[in-house]
Design an enzyme around this catalytic site. Structure first.
Site, PDB file in Angstrom:
ATOM      1  CB  THR A 121      -0.895  -0.148   1.200  1.00  0.00           C
ATOM      2  OG1 THR A 121      -1.323   1.248   1.570  1.00  0.00           O
ATOM      3  CG2 THR A 121      -0.223  -0.495   2.349  1.00  0.00           C
ATOM      4  CG  ASP A 122      -1.056   5.055  -0.921  1.00  0.00           C
ATOM      5  OD1 ASP A 122      -1.666   4.283   0.169  1.00  0.00           O
ATOM      6  OD2 ASP A 122      -1.767   5.778  -1.481  1.00  0.00           O
ATOM      7  CD  GLU A 123      -3.279   3.755   4.570  1.00  0.00           C
ATOM      8  OE1 GLU A 123      -3.089   3.757   5.713  1.00  0.00           O
ATOM      9  OE2 GLU A 123      -4.480   3.221   3.852  1.00  0.00           O
ATOM     10  CE1 TYR A 145      -3.341  -2.518   5.768  1.00  0.00           C
ATOM     11  CE2 TYR A 145      -3.146  -0.148   5.335  1.00  0.00           C
ATOM     12  CZ  TYR A 145      -3.162  -1.411   4.961  1.00  0.00           C
ATOM     13  OH  TYR A 145      -3.445  -1.585   3.687  1.00  0.00           O
ATOM     14  CE  LYS A 149       0.095  -4.436   3.190  1.00  0.00           C
ATOM     15  NZ  LYS A 149      -0.333  -5.823   2.600  1.00  0.00           N
TER      16      LYS A 149
HETATM   17  N1  LIG Z   1      -8.186  -1.335  -0.049  1.00  0.00           N
HETATM   18  C1  LIG Z   1      -7.238  -0.662  -0.525  1.00  0.00           C
HETATM   19  O1  LIG Z   1      -7.431   0.662  -0.508  1.00  0.00           O
HETATM   20  C2  LIG Z   1      -5.731  -1.042  -0.448  1.00  0.00           C
HETATM   21  C3  LIG Z   1      -4.997  -0.164  -1.184  1.00  0.00           C
HETATM   22  C4  LIG Z   1      -3.639  -0.629  -1.341  1.00  0.00           C
HETATM   23  C5  LIG Z   1      -3.342  -1.988  -0.939  1.00  0.00           C
HETATM   24  N2  LIG Z   1      -3.984  -2.711  -0.306  1.00  0.00           N
HETATM   25  C6  LIG Z   1      -3.556  -3.890   0.086  1.00  0.00           C
HETATM   26  O2  LIG Z   1      -4.419  -4.986  -0.944  1.00  0.00           O
HETATM   27  C7  LIG Z   1      -4.699  -6.190   0.023  1.00  0.00           C
HETATM   28  C8  LIG Z   1      -6.012  -6.541  -0.093  1.00  0.00           C
HETATM   29  O3  LIG Z   1      -6.726  -5.406   0.605  1.00  0.00           O
HETATM   30  P1  LIG Z   1      -8.496  -5.472   0.606  1.00  0.00           P
HETATM   31  O4  LIG Z   1      -8.825  -4.028   0.468  1.00  0.00           O
HETATM   32  O5  LIG Z   1      -8.930  -6.519  -0.621  1.00  0.00           O
HETATM   33  O6  LIG Z   1      -8.858  -6.123   1.864  1.00  0.00           O
HETATM   34  P2  LIG Z   1      -9.770  -6.983   2.525  1.00  0.00           P
HETATM   35  O7  LIG Z   1      -9.922  -6.640   4.125  1.00  0.00           O
HETATM   36  O8  LIG Z   1     -11.074  -6.580   1.720  1.00  0.00           O
HETATM   37  O9  LIG Z   1      -9.402  -8.386   2.374  1.00  0.00           O
HETATM   38  C9  LIG Z   1      -8.419  -8.842   3.028  1.00  0.00           C
HETATM   39  C10 LIG Z   1      -8.664 -10.553   2.816  1.00  0.00           C
HETATM   40  O10 LIG Z   1      -7.773 -11.265   3.394  1.00  0.00           O
HETATM   41  C11 LIG Z   1      -8.151 -12.318   4.245  1.00  0.00           C
HETATM   42  N3  LIG Z   1      -7.128 -12.520   5.445  1.00  0.00           N
HETATM   43  C12 LIG Z   1      -6.934 -11.619   6.467  1.00  0.00           C
HETATM   44  N4  LIG Z   1      -5.984 -12.222   7.210  1.00  0.00           N
HETATM   45  C13 LIG Z   1      -5.805 -13.329   6.738  1.00  0.00           C
HETATM   46  C14 LIG Z   1      -4.983 -14.482   7.322  1.00  0.00           C
HETATM   47  N5  LIG Z   1      -4.079 -14.322   8.185  1.00  0.00           N
HETATM   48  N6  LIG Z   1      -4.487 -15.552   6.338  1.00  0.00           N
HETATM   49  C15 LIG Z   1      -5.315 -15.563   5.338  1.00  0.00           C
HETATM   50  N7  LIG Z   1      -6.240 -14.680   4.597  1.00  0.00           N
HETATM   51  C16 LIG Z   1      -6.461 -13.604   5.524  1.00  0.00           C
HETATM   52  C17 LIG Z   1      -9.630 -11.955   4.656  1.00  0.00           C
HETATM   53  O11 LIG Z   1     -10.384 -12.980   4.934  1.00  0.00           O
HETATM   54  C18 LIG Z   1      -9.840 -11.237   3.245  1.00  0.00           C
HETATM   55  O12 LIG Z   1     -10.423 -12.113   2.448  1.00  0.00           O
HETATM   56  C19 LIG Z   1      -3.992  -6.010   1.410  1.00  0.00           C
HETATM   57  O13 LIG Z   1      -2.795  -6.324   1.572  1.00  0.00           O
HETATM   58  C20 LIG Z   1      -3.943  -4.438   1.500  1.00  0.00           C
HETATM   59  O14 LIG Z   1      -2.930  -3.970   2.165  1.00  0.00           O
HETATM   60  C21 LIG Z   1      -5.445  -2.334  -0.291  1.00  0.00           C
END
Ligand SMILES: NC(=O)c1ccc[n+]([C@@H]2O[C@H](COP(=O)([O-])OP(=O)(O)OC[C@H]3O[C@@H](n4cnc5c(N)ncnc54)[C@H](O)[C@@H]3O)[C@@H](O)[C@H]2O)c1
Length: 333
Positions: A121-123, A145, A149
């Site tokens: 993430t950009d964070e 968070y 990350k």
């Molecule tokens: N949402 C955003 O804006 C954003 C932006 C940049 C990066 N990201 C990154 O993208 C990825 C996905 O984000 P998202 O928004 O889809 O999140 P989300 O919370 O919708 O989904 C996370 C998924 O991971 C699973 N999970 C959590 N802990 C787990 C574990 N210990 N073992 C197996 N599965 C596990 C959850 O059940 C869920 O299905 C993350 O790594 C996040 O840091 C998200």
């Protein structure tokens, strides 16, 4: 290609899995713990595809990971705890999943000799007042968070440096689109607006975010998987920045709700002011965002309007209790 997609039942992961199956014909194994944010319903339309398998397990479970990785050509790791507010009130799971879980996956990828893409993430860069972060900007995370990350990213990079694992990191900006859990800004505001519930805006609402439509980010990750140079990090940012309050006002316009629903609430502790990502490096690999914010937001609002059964079950379940704790008021039915 046969892919192991960890966290593939969440928001971005499920969009990525759909894209890989529909557009690339990949065989996909999803390994997901199914936390509150992971939902098998997110994969309902692809789970009968050839080569699709679902394993319910945590990425910190070495035995389950060893079984799931068998025969895979690559691992893409989305699995994470993703809500900054929850990382402030209950950080434990963030440490387990991001630190221990990433370590277990890296070990499994190393033992199998497969390519590994870490979704980040950009964070991890922290807040920036002007200009944009590049991949060589220092890491300055500000919440549990983003700190966990960032720690995971450093571990991933070390596995390339130390063990020559073909690992890559993909850092996305703020995603939005179908299947996003309603605790996040855009679906929270869309659903509250559709219900006539107050729209809780943190602080002065002037925080700036760089929005990327989820399909664009998923395509960027696929692009890095196919064309990225091992050991490298790629920023994948959206084409538009927007101030949070402006996003809320656009949602009000798209849903026909009233401006009076806006309610300013106490800001999140340590709330980052602005995120901005420079994505020249991934553009040089041939990726380009396709969806501008206006179009993506319209498509997102339409998706929530047309998929009530998907979110009605969430709004009537545990999410209600979370919402009451977080905002000190209950949701309408
Ligand atoms: N949402 C955003 O804006 C954003 C932006 C940049 C990066 N990201 C990154 O993208 C990825 C996905 O984000 P998202 O928004 O889809 O999140 P989300 O919370 O919708 O989904 C996370 C998924 O991971 C699973 N999970 C959590 N802990 C787990 C574990 N210990 N073992 C197996 N599965 C596990 C959850 O059940 C869920 O299905 C993350 O790594 C996040 O840091 C998200």
């Amino acid at each position: 290609m046969k892919l192991l997609v960890c966290g593939g039942a969440g928001f971005i992961g499920s969009n990525f899995v759909r894209q890989r199956i529909v557009e690339h014909g990949d065989a996909v194994t999803v390994l997901d713990k199914l936390t509150y944010a992971g939902r098998e319903e997110n994969l309902a339309d692809v789970r009968d595809s050839a080569g699709f398998e679902f394993v319910r397990a945590g990425i910190e479970d070495a035995a389950a990971v060893a079984g799931a990785i068998e025969g895979a050509d690559a691992v893409v790791n989305f699995a994470a705890e993703t809500h900054v507010d929850r990382s402030i009130s209950e950080p434990d799971a963030f440490i387990t999943t991001h630190a221990v879980g990433t370590f277990v996956l890296l070990e499994a990828a190393r033992a199998s000799g497969v390519r590994y893409v870490q979704v980040s993430t950009d964070e991890v860069y922290g807040s920036i007042e002007e200009g944009s972060f590049t991949e060589s900007s220092p890491l300055l995370p500000s919440s549990p968070y983003s700190a966990t990350k960032a720690g995971a990213d450093l571990l991933v990079a070390s596995y390339h440096h130390t063990y020559e694992l073909e690992s890559l990191i993909c850092r996305g900006s703020n995603n939005y689109g179908p299947y996003q859990y309603p605790e996040k800004l855009i679906p929270l505001m869309v659903l509250n607006a559709l219900h006539g519930d107050p729209l809780p805006v943190y602080g002065d609402g002037q925080q700036v975010r760089n929005w990327i439509f989820v399909e664009d980010f998923a395509r960027g990750i696929g692009h890095v998987l196919a064309h990225g140079v091992p050991g490298e990090t790629y920023n994948v940012g959206g084409p538009d920045e927007a101030v949070n309050l402006d996003v809320v006002k656009r949602i009000i316009a798209l849903t026909g709700a009233s401006d009076d629903l806006i309610e300013y609430v106490t800001d999140r502790p340590g709330h980052d002011r602005r995120y901005s990502l420079g994505s020249e490096k991934v553009r040089a690999l041939g990726w380009e965002a396709r969806v501008r914010f206006d179009e993506g937001l319209e498509r997102t609002v339409a998706w929530y309007q047309n998929n009530r059964p998907w979110w009605e079950t969430i709004r009537s379940g545990d999410y209600r209790a979370y919402y009451e704790r977080q905002y000190g008021r209950s949701l309408g039915m």
